[in-house]
Design a protein around this motif. Structure first.
Motif, PDB file in Angstrom:
ATOM      1  N   GLN A 185      39.478  30.433  36.846  1.00 25.05           N
ATOM      2  CA  GLN A 185      38.639  29.296  37.218  1.00 25.05           C
ATOM      3  C   GLN A 185      38.358  29.219  38.718  1.00 25.05           C
ATOM      4  O   GLN A 185      37.444  28.518  39.134  1.00 25.05           O
ATOM      5  CB  GLN A 185      39.298  27.988  36.768  1.00 25.05           C
ATOM      6  N   VAL A 186      39.151  29.948  39.522  1.00 24.52           N
ATOM      7  CA  VAL A 186      39.013  29.796  40.979  1.00 24.52           C
ATOM      8  C   VAL A 186      38.898  31.124  41.716  1.00 24.52           C
ATOM      9  O   VAL A 186      38.648  31.134  42.921  1.00 24.52           O
ATOM     10  CB  VAL A 186      40.213  29.005  41.560  1.00 24.52           C
ATOM     11  N   ALA A 187      39.107  32.246  41.036  1.00 20.85           N
ATOM     12  CA  ALA A 187      39.197  33.530  41.739  1.00 20.85           C
ATOM     13  C   ALA A 187      38.426  34.608  41.000  1.00 20.85           C
ATOM     14  O   ALA A 187      38.108  34.488  39.803  1.00 20.85           O
ATOM     15  CB  ALA A 187      40.664  33.950  41.891  1.00 20.85           C
ATOM     16  N   GLU A 188      38.150  35.694  41.699  1.00 21.76           N
ATOM     17  CA  GLU A 188      37.635  36.912  41.080  1.00 21.76           C
ATOM     18  C   GLU A 188      38.825  37.620  40.453  1.00 21.76           C
ATOM     19  O   GLU A 188      39.808  37.904  41.142  1.00 21.76           O
ATOM     20  CB  GLU A 188      36.976  37.783  42.145  1.00 21.76           C
ATOM     21  N   PHE A 189      38.782  37.902  39.180  1.00 20.78           N
ATOM     22  CA  PHE A 189      39.987  38.346  38.483  1.00 20.78           C
ATOM     23  C   PHE A 189      39.734  39.613  37.673  1.00 20.78           C
ATOM     24  O   PHE A 189      38.603  39.917  37.278  1.00 20.78           O
ATOM     25  CB  PHE A 189      40.487  37.257  37.534  1.00 20.78           C
ATOM     26  N   THR A 190      40.828  40.347  37.445  1.00 25.50           N
ATOM     27  CA  THR A 190      40.837  41.468  36.506  1.00 25.50           C
ATOM     28  C   THR A 190      42.131  41.352  35.703  1.00 25.50           C
ATOM     29  O   THR A 190      43.208  41.161  36.272  1.00 25.50           O
ATOM     30  CB  THR A 190      40.809  42.816  37.242  1.00 25.50           C
TER      31      THR A 190
END
Length: 346
Positions: A185-190
């Protein structure tokens, strides 16, 4: 502090309290030694959004069910802590804290429990220390080389600290999915997993899981693993609706500034969150279990096959079906105390 009693329980979390309930009912002289400064066990240290897998109605310790939490189908970690505190007070359980057990040693007909606050002597010891204190990190090449932040599930608190960052979340279990639901919801993620994540049906919760595990233990069906690995609590269902529950294959190594896959591709990141599980916290039992090496220990039910005066409670299915859950801890504690009572009477 020191003393002598029939049973010493090591650990005052959910499994230790369940043992205390049955020991009190059986009239056995006992003490519960807890390293924590306050009630609540590992639930005191969970991340902000952590939820039980089951409704409160299906998450009781013996004798007194968990009250519901207003506005929540799945109770929060804080609600569980409040329940454990109230449970301890309700049954006036003999918990002493903070007392850290350093080791348990055989001394003739008794076991000697050495702590930072004295020595206890007991006929039997129930170890109920759980796994939270022993996070597992896989041996992935490059971990020492990576210059970003690395943390385990035990270190994670909330997504706010990752706002605007590039985050890799490793692990295909419940903690990995729940933390992914937060961070996405708040970050660029993998999200990376060793095998494709397996989501359970939406109507499966902890009550169903325990019933399945109980049938498996009686030889009447398949195990929980046949249903999947991830319970669809509300936050994970929300993540599914947002279209973010997609995992890449497991990374092959870390580089100075990111993660790399087996095909040579690399992705930069600022942080890696290892949601890779735990090992049983058994270091205090090394004098009793010489063959133990950070894994499980051989048991017959909950009783150690190497030291018959030692019982292991609440560490996972190898110490009783669903024993690491609230309801499962109660059922295995009942059998454990019944066995101890019979042996003392004999």
């Amino acid at each position: 502090m020191s003393g002598s009693c029939e049973v010493v329980v090591v650990g005052g979390g959910q499994a230790g309290l369940a043992a205390g309930y049955y020991l009190r009912r059986a009239g056995l002289d006992h003490v519960i030694l807890d390293a924590q400064s306050q009630p609540g066990g590992a639930w005191r240290h969970g991340w902000d959004s952590l939820r039980l897998f089951s409704p409160a109605l299906y998450s009781p310790l013996p004798g007194w069910g968990m009250p519901g939490q207003d506005g929540e189908d799945f109770p929060s970690a804080g609600h569980v802590v409040d329940y454990l505190r109230a449970y301890e007070q309700r049954y006036d359980l003999a918990v002493r804290r903070p007392v850290r057990v350093r080791e348990v040693r055989p001394t003739g007909a008794h076991l000697q429990v050495q702590t930072n606050a004295g020595v206890w002597s007991a006929r039997y010891v129930i170890s109920a220390t759980g796994t939270w204190q022993c996070p597992y990190l896989p041996d992935v090449p490059g971990r020492e080389e990576f210059t970003g932040r690395q943390l385990h599930t035990v270190d994670y608190a909330s997504p706010a600290e990752f706002r605007g960052q590039r985050v890799v979340i490793v692990g295909g279990g419940n903690s990995g999915a729940q933390i992914l639901a937060d961070v996405s919801q708040v970050a660029e993620f993998t999200w990376v997993t060793r095998r494709p994540p397996r989501f359970m049906p939406d109507d499966v919760d902890g009550r169903v899981l325990f019933d399945v595990a109980a049938r498996k233990a009686s030889g009447a069906g398949g195990g929980v693993s046949e249903l999947g690995d991830i319970v669809m609590v509300p936050s994970v269902r929300d993540a599914r609706e947002r279209g973010v529950l997609h995992a890449r294959p497991m990374i092959a190594r870390l580089s100075a500034h990111g993660v790399c896959w087996a095909d040579g591709s690399e992705q930069p990141c600022d942080a890696v969150i290892w949601c890779t599980g735990f090992r049983p916290d058994l270091a205090h039992l090394a004098p009793l279990l010489p063959g133990w090496r950070h894994g499980t220990a051989p048991t017959d039910g909950t009783r150690s096959t190497e030291e018959p005066r030692l019982y292991l409670l609440g560490y996972g299915d190898w110490t009783g079906s669903a024993s690491a859950t609230l309801v499962g801890a109660g059922r295995t504690a009942k059998a454990t105390v019944a066995d101890i009572s019979a042996r003392l009477a004999g």
